[in-house]
Design a protein around this motif. Structure first.
Motif, short mmCIF file in Angstrom:
data_model
loop_
_atom_site.label_atom_id
_atom_site.label_comp_id
_atom_site.label_asym_id
_atom_site.label_seq_id
_atom_site.Cartn_x
_atom_site.Cartn_y
_atom_site.Cartn_z
N UNK A 1 1.28 -14.00 -8.94
CA UNK A 1 1.35 -13.74 -7.50
C UNK A 1 0.94 -14.99 -6.73
N UNK A 2 1.81 -15.51 -5.87
CA UNK A 2 1.44 -16.68 -5.05
C UNK A 2 0.41 -16.27 -3.99
N UNK A 3 -0.83 -16.40 -4.34
CA UNK A 3 -1.88 -15.78 -3.54
C UNK A 3 -2.10 -16.46 -2.19
N UNK A 4 -1.52 -17.65 -2.00
CA UNK A 4 -1.68 -18.28 -0.70
C UNK A 4 -0.84 -17.58 0.37
N UNK A 5 0.17 -16.82 -0.06
CA UNK A 5 1.03 -16.17 0.94
C UNK A 5 1.31 -14.70 0.63
N UNK A 6 1.12 -14.29 -0.59
CA UNK A 6 1.39 -12.91 -0.99
C UNK A 6 0.08 -12.16 -1.17
N UNK A 7 0.07 -10.91 -0.75
CA UNK A 7 -1.07 -10.03 -1.01
C UNK A 7 -0.56 -8.63 -1.28
N UNK A 8 -1.32 -7.88 -2.02
CA UNK A 8 -0.93 -6.51 -2.33
C UNK A 8 -2.18 -5.66 -2.44
N UNK A 9 -2.02 -4.40 -2.09
CA UNK A 9 -3.13 -3.47 -2.22
C UNK A 9 -2.61 -2.11 -2.62
N UNK A 10 -3.49 -1.35 -3.23
CA UNK A 10 -3.16 0.02 -3.65
C UNK A 10 -4.39 0.88 -3.36
N UNK A 11 -4.56 1.17 -2.10
CA UNK A 11 -5.69 1.98 -1.68
C UNK A 11 -5.55 3.40 -2.22
N UNK A 12 -6.64 3.99 -2.66
CA UNK A 12 -6.68 5.37 -3.16
C UNK A 12 -5.84 5.54 -4.43
N UNK A 13 -5.35 4.45 -5.01
CA UNK A 13 -4.67 4.54 -6.29
C UNK A 13 -3.32 5.22 -6.27
N UNK A 14 -2.68 5.32 -5.10
CA UNK A 14 -1.36 5.97 -5.04
C UNK A 14 -0.35 4.98 -4.46
N UNK A 15 -0.15 5.02 -3.13
CA UNK A 15 0.80 4.12 -2.47
C UNK A 15 0.34 2.68 -2.59
N UNK A 16 1.31 1.78 -2.47
CA UNK A 16 0.98 0.36 -2.50
C UNK A 16 1.79 -0.38 -1.44
N UNK A 17 1.20 -1.46 -0.94
CA UNK A 17 1.87 -2.33 0.02
C UNK A 17 1.84 -3.76 -0.48
N UNK A 18 2.96 -4.43 -0.40
CA UNK A 18 3.07 -5.85 -0.73
C UNK A 18 3.39 -6.61 0.56
N UNK A 19 2.63 -7.64 0.84
CA UNK A 19 2.82 -8.39 2.08
C UNK A 19 3.08 -9.87 1.78
N UNK A 20 3.92 -10.46 2.61
CA UNK A 20 4.18 -11.89 2.54
C UNK A 20 3.89 -12.48 3.92
N UNK A 21 3.01 -13.48 3.94
CA UNK A 21 2.65 -14.09 5.22
C UNK A 21 2.11 -15.50 5.01
N UNK A 22 2.80 -16.53 5.45
CA UNK A 22 4.11 -16.55 6.10
C UNK A 22 5.24 -16.64 5.07
N UNK A 23 6.38 -16.12 5.39
CA UNK A 23 7.51 -16.14 4.46
C UNK A 23 8.19 -17.51 4.43
N UNK A 24 8.70 -17.85 3.25
CA UNK A 24 9.47 -19.07 3.06
C UNK A 24 10.90 -18.70 2.66
N UNK A 25 11.80 -19.66 2.79
CA UNK A 25 13.19 -19.41 2.43
C UNK A 25 13.33 -18.93 0.99
N UNK A 26 12.51 -19.51 0.09
CA UNK A 26 12.62 -19.19 -1.34
C UNK A 26 12.09 -17.79 -1.67
N UNK A 27 11.53 -17.09 -0.67
CA UNK A 27 11.08 -15.72 -0.91
C UNK A 27 12.23 -14.71 -0.81
#
Lengths: 109, 114
Positions: free
Chosen positions: B60-86
């Motif tokens: 995981x490119x941690x400088x721009x990508x993050x992910x969480x899975x609160x409560x062990x069910x749903x998950x969200x993946x975030x990209x900030x800031x996005x690059x063309x290669x994403x």
């Protein structure tokens, strides 16, 4: 990095013919799986073969595994137009799935 | 049984913008995976959760990508800031356990970064 490498990259056949795809890998594995991906969709699991198995069948699918050569093959018999898709092998090592680049199979009606 | 749900199906953003993807795994599946699939390649694992803990995020490119899975069910993946290669399809998958058996995939989110 991608562990498995499928061959050929693309395969075009006529309906009713058999299709064979090969997968080679580099390190020891727990099991090897084959997945299908239709255009624009997610992956669907087809078959799993464990490292101590040599051959497995599921409907029109036949998978072989040769751990001494670090290779596997997927045979689809009596192909149909609906089999048109990308096929990926995925090796499992340390509970981690690693996919190859896939084979694009086109079955012409 | 309902499959793995992902949203949105498509997203178009400009570079340097942020984006988030959502995944709801199959009910009862403890293990959740996020993959990135670039056109013409196989899926590459970004992060693996076991319940709400991270098992593997080595790719995981941690400088721009993050992910969480609160409560062990749903998950969200975030990209900030996005690059063309994403630009890629982001796939979510789940399994009942972490033993390396069959993974069940969602339909994916196709991201285009302009």
């Amino acid at each position: 990095s991608q562990q498995g490498e499928e061959d050929p990259q693309a395969l075009s056949i006529q309906e009713g013919e058999n299709a064979t795809m090969n997968c080679s890998y580099k390190t020891s594995i727990n099991n090897l799986q084959w997945y299908r991906q239709n255009s624009g969709r997610g992956l669907v699991h087809l078959i799993l073969i464990r490292s101590n198995e040599r051959e497995k069948h599921s409907g029109r699918l036949r998978v072989t595994l040769d751990t001494s050569k670090k290779s596997s093959s997927l045979l689809i018999t009596a192909s149909r137009a609906a089999d048109t898709a990308s096929y990926f092998c995925a090796t499992v090592s340390n509970y981690k799935l690693t996919f190859g680049k896939g084979t694009l199979l086109t079955v012409n009606p | 049984e309902a499959g793995v749900a992902q949203s949105p199906r498509y997203k178009i953003i400009e570079k340097r913008q942020s984006v988030a993807f959502w995944c709801n795994p199959i009910s009862g599946h403890a293990t959740l995976y996020w993959y990135q699939q670039i056109l013409g390649q196989g899926p590459k694992l970004l992060i693996q959760f076991q319940n709400n803990g991270v098992v593997d995020d080595s790719q995981l490119p941690k400088d721009r990508f993050s992910a969480e899975r609160l409560k062990g069910v749903d998950s969200t993946l975030k990209i900030q800031p996005a690059k063309l290669e994403d630009s890629a399809v982001y796939l979510c998958a789940s399994t009942y356990s972490v033993t390396g058996d069959i993974q069940y995939f969602g339909a994916g989110t196709r991201l285009s970064v302009l």
